[in-house]
Design a protein around this motif. Sequence first.
Motif: not given
Length: 208
Positions: A40-68
């Motif tokens: 079993t696995t999920m997206e976003p992952t817990d990889s470095p890229i996925g961890s960056l996405i999680h930070q954006i999704m939870t509001g700890r970082m900001h990014a443009d929708p195209k970047v996300i």
Amino acid sequence: MDKTNQGRLIVLEGIDGSGKTTQVGLLADKFREMGTACYTTMEPTDSPIGSLIHQIMTGRMHADPKVIAALFVADRLDHLLNEVNGVVHKIKEGVTVIMDRYYFSSYAYQSVDVPIEWLIQANAQSSSILRPAVNIFIDTDPEIAMERITKNRFDQELFEEKTRLIRVREKYLESFERFKDTERVVRIDGNRSQEEVAQDIWKAVQQI
């Protein structure tokens, strides 16, 4: 890709609060009871890229929708092709992979802010590398989904507002219609009990 003795990719999709993460676990348990090797696995992952996405999704970082959207594409390709635990490698080993979200999630969630054509083109590599044996869409009323989210989660992620979930559900349905000739999609009523949903998912999986 040689399909001899190859595993299968089963993807569960749905808006947040649809219960798909729970159903991934229940489906995996069912496969293991049957003696089938399962991962079993999920997206976003817990990889470095996925961890960056999680930070954006939870509001700890900001990014443009195209970047996300682009980060999701990169995370997805690494998810497939990673030499250590990549999904393609698992499939080739004969393992059945159950994934919590795949490219239809990008079509549904990111097309609210980013043109769908861009998303389809950006995710074309992933769909050509590995297409699911079945996409199981747990179709849940956004009102019920929000009740579940409010009850079960302390922090709500960026995409978990009711108005947005209504739009995301519509985008899911539009995307499934768009790809009805190339993708196998099974729609499951997610407004019922976990047990009833799990039974219908198992029936759908047995038909692939």
